[in-house]
Design an enzyme around this catalytic site. Structure first.
Site, PDB file in Angstrom:
ATOM      1  N   ASP A 232       1.217  -1.412   0.383  1.00  0.00           N
ATOM      2  CA  ASP A 232       0.681  -0.048  -0.384  1.00  0.00           C
ATOM      3  C   ASP A 232       1.117   1.461   0.240  1.00  0.00           C
ATOM      4  O   ASP A 232       2.117   1.218   0.297  1.00  0.00           O
ATOM      5  CB  ASP A 232      -0.529   0.100   1.043  1.00  0.00           C
ATOM      6  CG  ASP A 232      -1.659  -1.079   1.471  1.00  0.00           C
ATOM      7  OD1 ASP A 232      -2.292  -1.659   0.017  1.00  0.00           O
ATOM      8  OD2 ASP A 232      -2.330  -1.552   2.225  1.00  0.00           O
TER       9      ASP A 232
ATOM     10  N   ASP B 163      -7.305  -1.340  -4.516  1.00  0.00           N
ATOM     11  CA  ASP B 163      -8.057  -0.871  -3.964  1.00  0.00           C
ATOM     12  C   ASP B 163      -9.197  -0.578  -4.468  1.00  0.00           C
ATOM     13  O   ASP B 163     -10.055  -0.657  -4.428  1.00  0.00           O
ATOM     14  CB  ASP B 163      -7.804  -0.925  -2.507  1.00  0.00           C
ATOM     15  CG  ASP B 163      -6.579  -1.706  -2.253  1.00  0.00           C
ATOM     16  OD1 ASP B 163      -6.779  -2.341  -2.019  1.00  0.00           O
ATOM     17  OD2 ASP B 163      -5.495  -1.314  -1.425  1.00  0.00           O
TER      18      ASP B 163
END
Length: 181
Positions: free
Chosen positions: A127, A149
Site C-alpha cells: 500500500d 483497492d
C-alpha cells in the site's frame, strides 16, 4: 464460442488488465524508490493531506485482520479468486450492452487480482496512497491503500449505483416498451 464471448461482457476484460498493470507498475516503482516503513522515506504530494509511502498490509482492506497469524492471507486470496471467477461468469452471461455492470465487474476483478498477485509473491499487499488530516492537534490517517483497492472500490460503487438507480429505470423502460406490443 468466440461470437458469444464478443457479445458478452467479457469484452470489458481489458479494463481488468489495465487495473492490474497500473497496480503492478505503481507498486514496482514504490518498491524501488521508497523504503518500507521509513519515517523519512515518503513523498509529500499535498502538504498536510496526501503522501506517497511504502507499507505492507498483511490483512484485507484497511489492514483488517492483519495481526491474525497468517491464515487470513490464504482466506483473502481464496476470496479474491472466488469473487473473480464468479464475476467472470456474470460477465460471460451479461450482454455487451450492459455497460455499467460489466465495467464494475472488470474493475473489481482487476483490483482483486492485483492484490492477489501481491499476496502470492510477497505474502502481503503493498500500500502506498496515504491520506491524512491534522485535527484537534493530532494527525489522523486514512489507512493506506493502492491502485488495486481503488479498482475494487470504484467497481463496487458503480455497481451499487447501477443496482439502486439505473437497473430500476432500465426495467421500467423495458416494461413500457413491452406494454405497447
Amino acid at each position: 464460442m468466440s461470437g458469444k464471448i464478443l457479445r458478452s461482457g467479457l469484452v470489458f476484460l481489458p479494463v481488468s488488465v489495465v487495473v492490474i498493470l497500473l497496480d503492478y507498475f505503481s507498486k514496482l516503482w514504490i518498491i524501488n524508490n521508497i523504503p518500507a516503513y521509513d519515517p523519512n522515506g515518503f513523498i509529500e504530494v499535498i502538504h498536510d493531506f496526501f503522501s506517497i509511502i511504502h507499507v505492507h498490509n498483511q490483512g484485507a482492506a484497511f489492514s483488517f485482520l492483519a495481526d491474525k497469524g497468517g491464515w487470513q492471507k490464504i482466506f483473502f486470496g481464496a476470496v479474491a479468486l472466488g469473487v473473480s471467477i464468479y464475476l467472470l461468469v456474470c460477465m460471460y452471461r451479461n450482454r455487451v450492452s450492459d455497460f455499467l455492470p460489466n465495467i464494475s465487474f472488470a474493475l473489481i476483478i482487476g483490483g482483486a487480482l492485483g492484490n492477489l498477485y501481491d499476496r502470492i509473491v510477497y505474502s502481503y499487499v503493498i500500500d502506498f496512497l496515504d491520506f491524512y488530516l491534522e485535527w484537534g492537534g493530532k494527525i489522523h490517517h486514512y489507512p493506506a491503500f493502492n491502485i488495486a483497492d481503488c479498482g475494487v472500490c470504484v467497481g463496487v460503487f458503480l455497481f451499487v449505483v447501477y443496482e439502486l438507480f439505473i437497473k430500476k429505470e432500465d426495467k421500467k423502460e423495458e416494461g413500457a416498451g413491452n406494454a405497447g406490443e
